[in-house]
Scaffold this active site. Structure first.
Site, mmCIF file in Angstrom:
data_model
loop_
_atom_site.group_PDB
_atom_site.id
_atom_site.type_symbol
_atom_site.label_atom_id
_atom_site.label_comp_id
_atom_site.label_asym_id
_atom_site.label_seq_id
_atom_site.Cartn_x
_atom_site.Cartn_y
_atom_site.Cartn_z
ATOM 1 N N GLU A 1 54.289 27.499 39.337
ATOM 2 C CA GLU A 1 55.355 26.908 39.917
ATOM 3 C C GLU A 1 55.464 25.429 39.611
ATOM 4 O O GLU A 1 56.122 24.774 39.626
ATOM 5 C CB GLU A 1 55.124 27.074 41.503
ATOM 6 C CG GLU A 1 55.501 28.563 41.845
ATOM 7 C CD GLU A 1 55.174 28.842 43.167
ATOM 8 O OE1 GLU A 1 54.152 28.620 43.591
ATOM 9 O OE2 GLU A 1 56.149 29.230 43.971
ATOM 10 N N GLU B 1 51.665 36.381 43.349
ATOM 11 C CA GLU B 1 51.226 36.073 44.828
ATOM 12 C C GLU B 1 51.525 37.570 45.759
ATOM 13 O O GLU B 1 50.627 37.606 46.623
ATOM 14 C CB GLU B 1 52.644 35.097 45.310
ATOM 15 C CG GLU B 1 51.977 33.810 45.065
ATOM 16 C CD GLU B 1 52.458 33.091 43.509
ATOM 17 O OE1 GLU B 1 52.697 33.791 42.761
ATOM 18 O OE2 GLU B 1 52.296 31.887 43.369
HETATM 19 N N1 COA Z 1 41.686 29.616 43.633
HETATM 20 C C1 COA Z 1 40.410 29.460 43.645
HETATM 21 N N2 COA Z 1 39.474 29.657 42.813
HETATM 22 C C2 COA Z 1 39.863 30.177 41.751
HETATM 23 C C3 COA Z 1 41.288 30.468 41.389
HETATM 24 C C4 COA Z 1 42.202 30.175 42.184
HETATM 25 N N3 COA Z 1 43.510 30.330 42.401
HETATM 26 N N4 COA Z 1 41.194 30.997 40.138
HETATM 27 C C5 COA Z 1 39.893 31.161 39.580
HETATM 28 N N5 COA Z 1 39.088 30.446 40.817
HETATM 29 C C6 COA Z 1 37.669 30.528 40.561
HETATM 30 C C7 COA Z 1 36.838 31.811 40.743
HETATM 31 O O1 COA Z 1 36.936 32.090 41.970
HETATM 32 C C8 COA Z 1 35.731 31.410 40.080
HETATM 33 O O2 COA Z 1 34.882 30.727 41.002
HETATM 34 P P1 COA Z 1 33.225 30.870 41.081
HETATM 35 O O3 COA Z 1 32.817 30.729 39.654
HETATM 36 O O4 COA Z 1 32.800 29.763 41.932
HETATM 37 O O5 COA Z 1 33.102 32.227 41.254
HETATM 38 C C9 COA Z 1 36.129 30.500 38.711
HETATM 39 O O6 COA Z 1 37.456 29.689 39.206
HETATM 40 C C10 COA Z 1 36.273 31.274 37.541
HETATM 41 O O7 COA Z 1 37.224 32.143 37.840
HETATM 42 P P2 COA Z 1 36.918 33.750 37.051
HETATM 43 O O8 COA Z 1 37.989 34.753 37.719
HETATM 44 O O9 COA Z 1 35.568 33.893 36.903
HETATM 45 O O10 COA Z 1 37.483 33.124 35.760
HETATM 46 P P3 COA Z 1 38.276 34.115 34.568
HETATM 47 O O11 COA Z 1 38.296 33.367 33.277
HETATM 48 O O12 COA Z 1 37.344 35.489 34.192
HETATM 49 O O13 COA Z 1 39.436 34.567 35.066
HETATM 50 C C11 COA Z 1 41.820 34.214 35.918
HETATM 51 C C12 COA Z 1 40.477 33.636 35.064
HETATM 52 C C13 COA Z 1 42.728 33.093 36.090
HETATM 53 C C14 COA Z 1 42.407 35.488 35.319
HETATM 54 C C15 COA Z 1 41.166 34.642 37.515
HETATM 55 O O14 COA Z 1 40.336 33.467 37.754
HETATM 56 C C16 COA Z 1 42.195 34.697 38.251
HETATM 57 O O15 COA Z 1 42.946 35.802 38.256
HETATM 58 N N6 COA Z 1 42.331 33.853 39.280
HETATM 59 C C17 COA Z 1 43.496 33.961 40.361
HETATM 60 C C18 COA Z 1 44.983 33.986 39.901
HETATM 61 C C19 COA Z 1 45.925 34.167 40.855
HETATM 62 O O16 COA Z 1 45.689 35.037 41.614
HETATM 63 N N7 COA Z 1 46.522 32.840 41.136
HETATM 64 C C20 COA Z 1 47.580 32.990 42.313
HETATM 65 C C21 COA Z 1 47.011 32.385 43.560
HETATM 66 S S1 COA Z 1 48.278 31.871 44.532
#
Ligand code: COA
Length: 261
Positions: free
Chosen positions: A112, A132
């Protein structure tokens, strides 16, 4: 900005533009309240001293969304405050163009934020979308109205209702980004766009952005008012005179060259 505490937003000012780097790589640049506060402070600066803004993310990610740890604790009253929505509206309304240079994930609020930019470019690693509904919420910080303005109703509906993310090739094909660059070339490409903008008249660029964003019902009055102001600007006379004199000069040269033959 800044101070002793490290900011989740690194702001660099150079060559008449501002580069803002979302910098929480350990959390994949998840957008938390501190980052929103820093974006507001940056908007304040750019509203008073308009410059092109380049938005990038640190660590090979644009932003993996709003911070889910904060989101989980937010309640109805917080939703109504529109914490991210209002910040992104402010970014979209900045007087000068905003360029989102997207490497890696731009998800949820990260997507966004990118939709709020005027120009989006990406890398082959780009993954952009709004998951979302999978988290039990809707994309309420701009996706529901901006995404369809960018890619059209049918595509936006499919993407928002499925929560499917889009990779670089598809993003380019549907116009969600206007170009794709190797990671090392992404920031230079954003700067090249900013350079191109900088060669034009600033007032004309600001007017173009404002008029472009005006509601349909305000056209053509809004266009004509803005043009009326520009038609009186010294810079318009200078630029047009320079063009005409250069032409006259080159026509004269062409004429005399012909005459000599
Ligand atoms: N909010 C808060 N923390 C987040 C985050 C978010 N949107 N996205 C990633 N993080 C954090 C994870 O919790 C993790 O924290 P930790 O190391 O303290 O456990 C860290 O960032 C690394 O994330 P991780 O998932 O291990 O990284 P990755 O490279 O394997 O995967 C993504 C990356 C983006 C695919 C995955 O983090 C993800 O799906 N994030 C959420 C995406 C999402 O749903 N966004 C919409 C939010 S409205």
């Amino acid at each position: 900005m800044g101070g002793a505490q490290s900011s989740p937003l690194i702001v660099e000012r150079a060559d008449g533009r501002v580069i803002a780097t979302l910098d929480r790589p350990a959390k994949r640049n998840a957008i938390d309240q501190a980052m929103i506060d820093a974006l507001h402070a940056l908007c304040e600066e750019l509203e008073h001293d308009p410059r092109t803004l380049i938005l990038v993310g640190a660590g090979g990610v644009f932003a993996a969304g709003a911070d889910i740890a904060e989101l989980r604790e937010r309640r109805a009253a917080d939703a109504l405050r529109g914490i991210n929505a209002h910040a992104f509206v402010r970014i979209a309304e900045l007087p000068m163009p905003v360029i989102a240079a997207i490497d890696g994930y731009a998800l949820g609020g990260g997507a966004e934020l990118a939709y709020a930019a005027d120009i989006r470019i990406g890398t082959p690693d780009l993954v952009i979308g709004n998951p979302e509904t999978g988290l039990g919420i809707l994309a309420a910080a701009g996706a529901s109205w901006r995404l369809k303005e960018i890619v059209g109703d049918a595509r936006a509906a499919e993407l928002l209702l499925t929560g499917r993310s889009v990779k670089a090739e598809e993003a380019l094909r549907i116009g969600l980004v206007s170009s794709v660059h190797d990671t090392a070339d992404l920031l230079p490409a954003a700067h090249a766009i900013a350079d191109r903008i900088a060669r034009n008249d600033r007032a004309a660029t600001i007017a173009t952005k404002r008029v472009f964003r005006a509601p349909r019902a305000e056209h053509p009055a809004v266009d004509l008012d803005a043009q009326a102001a520009l038609f009186e600007s010294p810079e318009k006379f200078r630029r047009m005179t320079e063009f005409l004199e250069r032409r006259v000069g080159s026509n004269d040269r062409a004429g005399s060259e012909k005459g000599e033959r």
